[in-house]
Design a protein around this motif. Structure first.
Motif, PDB file in Angstrom:
ATOM      1  N   SER A 152      -6.079  -0.615  -1.872  1.00 52.87           N
ATOM      2  CA  SER A 152      -4.944  -0.489  -2.792  1.00 52.87           C
ATOM      3  C   SER A 152      -5.230   0.529  -3.899  1.00 52.87           C
ATOM      4  CB  SER A 152      -4.625  -1.846  -3.429  1.00 52.87           C
ATOM      5  OG  SER A 152      -4.661  -2.874  -2.465  1.00 52.87           O
ATOM      6  N   GLY A 197      -3.555   2.786   6.026  1.00 52.37           N
ATOM      7  CA  GLY A 197      -4.675   2.613   6.949  1.00 52.37           C
ATOM      8  C   GLY A 197      -4.104   2.820   8.343  1.00 52.37           C
ATOM      9  N   GLY A 198      -3.349   1.823   8.795  1.00 52.62           N
ATOM     10  CA  GLY A 198      -2.564   1.974  10.022  1.00 52.62           C
ATOM     11  C   GLY A 198      -1.083   2.094   9.704  1.00 52.62           C
ATOM     12  N   GLY A 199      -0.716   1.919   8.443  1.00 53.19           N
ATOM     13  CA  GLY A 199       0.657   2.191   8.003  1.00 53.19           C
ATOM     14  C   GLY A 199       1.516   0.971   7.713  1.00 53.19           C
ATOM     15  N   ASN A 246       1.439  -1.654   5.183  1.00 54.87           N
ATOM     16  CA  ASN A 246       1.978  -1.973   3.846  1.00 54.87           C
ATOM     17  C   ASN A 246       2.855  -0.825   3.358  1.00 54.87           C
ATOM     18  OD1 ASN A 246       0.722  -0.746   1.082  1.00 54.87           O
ATOM     19  ND2 ASN A 246      -0.777  -0.537   2.718  1.00 54.87           N
ATOM     20  N   LEU A 281      -8.916   1.171   5.634  1.00 51.55           N
ATOM     21  CA  LEU A 281      -8.347   2.518   5.799  1.00 51.55           C
ATOM     22  C   LEU A 281      -9.193   3.355   6.764  1.00 51.55           C
ATOM     23  CD1 LEU A 281      -7.354   3.397   2.083  1.00 51.55           C
ATOM     24  CD2 LEU A 281      -6.100   2.042   3.759  1.00 51.55           C
TER      25      LEU A 281
HETATM   26  C1  LIG Z   1      -5.480  -4.670   0.925  1.00 53.16           C
HETATM   27  C2  LIG Z   1      -5.217  -3.731   2.049  1.00 53.16           C
HETATM   28  N1  LIG Z   1      -4.389  -2.687   1.850  1.00 53.16           N
HETATM   29  C3  LIG Z   1      -4.133  -1.804   2.816  1.00 53.16           C
HETATM   30  C4  LIG Z   1      -4.691  -1.930   4.072  1.00 53.16           C
HETATM   31  C5  LIG Z   1      -4.380  -0.895   5.099  1.00 53.16           C
HETATM   32  O1  LIG Z   1      -3.650  -1.360   6.158  1.00 53.16           O
HETATM   33  P1  LIG Z   1      -2.143  -0.959   6.394  1.00 53.16           P
HETATM   34  O2  LIG Z   1      -2.096   0.537   6.389  1.00 53.16           O
HETATM   35  O3  LIG Z   1      -1.802  -1.539   7.690  1.00 53.16           O
HETATM   36  O4  LIG Z   1      -1.360  -1.535   5.263  1.00 53.16           O
HETATM   37  C6  LIG Z   1      -5.539  -2.993   4.348  1.00 53.16           C
HETATM   38  C7  LIG Z   1      -6.122  -3.168   5.685  1.00 53.16           C
HETATM   39  O5  LIG Z   1      -6.935  -3.971   5.976  1.00 53.16           O
HETATM   40  C8  LIG Z   1      -5.818  -3.921   3.305  1.00 53.16           C
HETATM   41  O6  LIG Z   1      -6.631  -4.955   3.501  1.00 53.16           O
END
Ligand SMILES: Cc1ncc(COP(=O)(O)O)c(C=O)c1O
Length: 447
Positions: free
Chosen positions: A380, A259-261, A263, A333
Motif C-alpha cells: 500500500s 501487484g496482479g491488479g 485492489n 507486488l
Molecule cells: C495489502 C496488499 N496490497 C496490494 C496487494 C497487491 O495485490 P493486488 O494487485 O491484487 O491488489 C497485495 C497482495 O498481496 C496486498 O497484500
C-alpha cells in the motif's frame, strides 16, 4: 466548525451487486488461449467460471456473502487532513481504508465470495498461493467461515520474512508451506533448477494449481489477476463513489498500487465505468515497484500466469513467466503479470502507470503513519507514495485537485520490514535486465 474526517455508510449500503466493466469497455478484452469453461473446470467452480466470462454489467452478490461483508464493510473513507497539512498542499486527499477487514486488507472481498461458491459446489479443499501473506490469510479466514480446508503455498522469501502471517493462517485453521516445496512435481523441478531460489508468485501458483488439477475434491483459488477477482473487489469503488457524494466531492486523480491488479481494479473500475458512460476527465494512476515493473516495463503479450505453465494463456502486461524479481519488501507486488482487464485499460489509454523504489515508498508510508496514524502494508505504501507525489505537484502548480487513493492494507504484520528500513538496511534494487530479456525471449509464440 469541526472538520469531518470519516465518511461512513450503514450496513445496508453494502453494494448488492458487483460491477463488471466488460459491459462498458469501448473494445472487448482479447480472448484467452484457450479459454472456454472446460479449460477452467478442473480448477474453479462453475459459478466463478461464469463470472470470469460474463458480460453482464451487474452481478448480484449472494446474501451469505453480504452477511460476511458486514463484519467490516462498508469500509470507511477518510479525508487525510493531517497529511494534507503536513504536505502544505492545496489538494484534498481521500483514502479508502481496506485495512479494516479482519485479516487486514482488501483480499477478503474476493476470498469470501470464492469460498462461498466453492462451498456451494460441494468442494472440500482449496489450494492457493500467497506472496505477502495477506491473500493466504484472507482465504484462511474465509475458509474457516465456510468450513473449507485451505492449503497455502507461500513464496519462500515472504515465508521467512513474515512468521506472524503464518501464525495468522494457522489461527484460522489453514496449512501454510514455503514454495517451491517438495510436495508437487512443479516445486521439485524448480528446486532442482535452483535449490536456493527465493520463490515467486508464479512458482507458488504452479504448485497450488497442480494439486487442484490432480485431486477431485480440491479446487484452486487465485487472489488477483482474473476477471472474477477484480469483479468481487468492485465493492470498494462503489462504496467510495457514494461516500464521496456524502463529502460533496469527486476525484480528479485516483491512485492504487498494482501487484496482479485486484485492489486497483476494485477501486478504479467503478470510476472508469462511470467515466466511460458519462464522460469526465478523471486520471487513474497505477503504482508499482521499480524492481517488478510489469506495467511500465513489461510487454503486452500472451503469457502463462505461472512459472510451470499449467495455467491457460492470457493477454497481459508481463515480464515473462520465468522472471523472478529481487526479494524486496512488498511480496504482494512481486508478480510477473498483470490482470488482463488492467492491461487492456492501459492499452486503451484509460490508465497510466508509475514505478517507485522501495525506500521512497517506506518514506511515504512513515509520513502517512505519523500524520494519519495507520502504518500501511509495504504494498500500500506504493499508493501512498503516488498520492503524496500528486499532492506535492498540486502545491508546486498552485492547483487544488482532489486525490483519492486506496489503502489496500495495514502493515501491522510487516514490522520486520519497517525495522530494516529504520536501520537503513533496505536496498533499492532494480530488476535484473538480463533476466528480464531472457524471460521475455521465452514468451510463447501465438499466431
Ligand atoms: C495489502 C496488499 N496490497 C496490494 C496487494 C497487491 O495485490 P493486488 O494487485 O491484487 O491488489 C497485495 C497482495 O498481496 C496486498 O497484500
Amino acid at each position: 466548525m469541526s472538520e469531518k474526517l470519516k465518511y461512513e455508510l450503514p450496513e445496508d449500503r453494502i453494494p448488492k451487486a458487483w460491477y463488471n466493466i466488460t459491459a462498458d469497455l469501448p473494445e472487448p478484452l482479447p480472448p484467452g488461449q484457450p479459454i472456454g469453461p472446460a479449460d477452467l473446470e478442473p480448477l474453479f467452480p462453475m459459478a466463478l467460471i461464469e463470472q470470469e466470462v460474463s458480460s453482464e454489467r451487474w452481478i448480484d452478490i449472494p446474501e451469505p456473502v453480504r452477511d460476511v461483508y458486514k463484519l467490516w464493510r462498508p469500509s470507511p473513507l477518510y479525508r487525510a487532513r493531517r497529511l494534507e497539512k503536513a504536505l502544505d498542499t492545496p489538494a484534498k486527499i481521500y483514502y479508502k481504508n481496506e485495512g479494516v477487514s479482519p485479516p487486514g486488507s482488501h483480499k477478503p472481498n474476493t476470498a469470501v465470495a470464492q469460498a462461498f461458491y466453492n462451498k456451494e459446489a460441494g468442494v472440500k479443499k482449496i489450494t492457493t498461493e500467497t506472496g505477502a501473506g495477506q491473500w493466504g490469510s484472507a482465504l484462511a479466514f474465509a475458509g474457516s467461515l465456510f468450513d473449507l480446508s485451505v492449503k497455502v503455498f507461500m513464496v519462500r522469501v515472504s515465508y521467512e520474512q513474515k512468521p506472524y502471517r503464518k501464525a495468522l493462517m494457522a489461527a484460522y485453521g489453514a496449512e501454510c508451506i514455503p514454495s517451491p516445496s517438495d510436495q508437487t512435481e512443479a516445486g521439485r523441478q524448480m528446486l532442482a533448477r535452483d535449490p536456493n531460489t527465493s520463490g515467486s508468485l508464479g512458482m507458488a501458483i504452479s504448485e497450488a494449481v497442480e494439486l487442484a488439477a490432480m485431486n477431485e475434491d480440491t479446487k484452486y483459488s487465485l487472489g488477483s489477476v482474473l476477471n472474477h477477482v477484480l469483479l468481487h473487489q468492485t465493492v470498494i469503488g462503489q462504496e467510495a463513489i457514494e461516500q464521496l457524494e456524502l463529502a460533496g466531492d469527486y476525484p480528479d486523480v485516483l491512485v492504487a498500487c498494482t501487484g496482479g491488479g485486484s485492489n486497483f481494479g476494485g477501486i478504479a473500475l467503478p470510476f472508469i465505468g462511470k467515466k466511460l458512460r458519462e464522460g469526465g476527465d478523471l486520471r487513474v494512476v497505477a503504482t508499482e515497484p521499480s524492481a517488478c515493473p510489469t506495467l511500465t516495463r513489461g510487454r503486452y503479450a500472451y503469457d502463462f500466469g505461472d512459472t510451470g505453465h499449467l495455467t491457460p494463456l492470457v493477454r497481459m502486461h508481463t515480464l515473462g513467466s520465468s522472471f523472478v524479481p529481487p526479494g524486496f519488501h512488498a511480496g504482494g507486488l512481486r508478480y510477473h503479470g498483470m490482470a488482463p482487464i488492467v492491461s487492456h485499460l492501459q492499452e486503451l489509454g484509460l490508465i497510466e502507470a508509475q514505478a517507485f523504489h522501495q525506500n521512497a515508498c517506506f518514506e511515504a508510508g512513515i509520513q502517512f503513519a505519523r500524520t494519519e496514524g495507520i502504518v500501511p502494508a509495504p504494498e500500500s505504501n506504493h499508493a501512498v507514495k503516488g498520492a503524496i507525489d500528486e499532492a506535492i505537484r498540486c502545491r508546486e502548480e498552485g492547483v487544488g485537485r482532489t486525490i483519492l487513493f486506496n489503502l489496500s492494507g495495514h502493515g501491522n504484520f510487516d514490522m520486520a520490514a519497517y525495522l530494516e528500513y529504520f536501520q537503513g538496511g533496505l536496498e533499492d534494487r532494480d530488476y535484473d535486465h538480463e533476466l528480464l530479456e531472457r524471460a521475455l525471449a521465452e514468451l510463447p509464440e501465438i499466431d
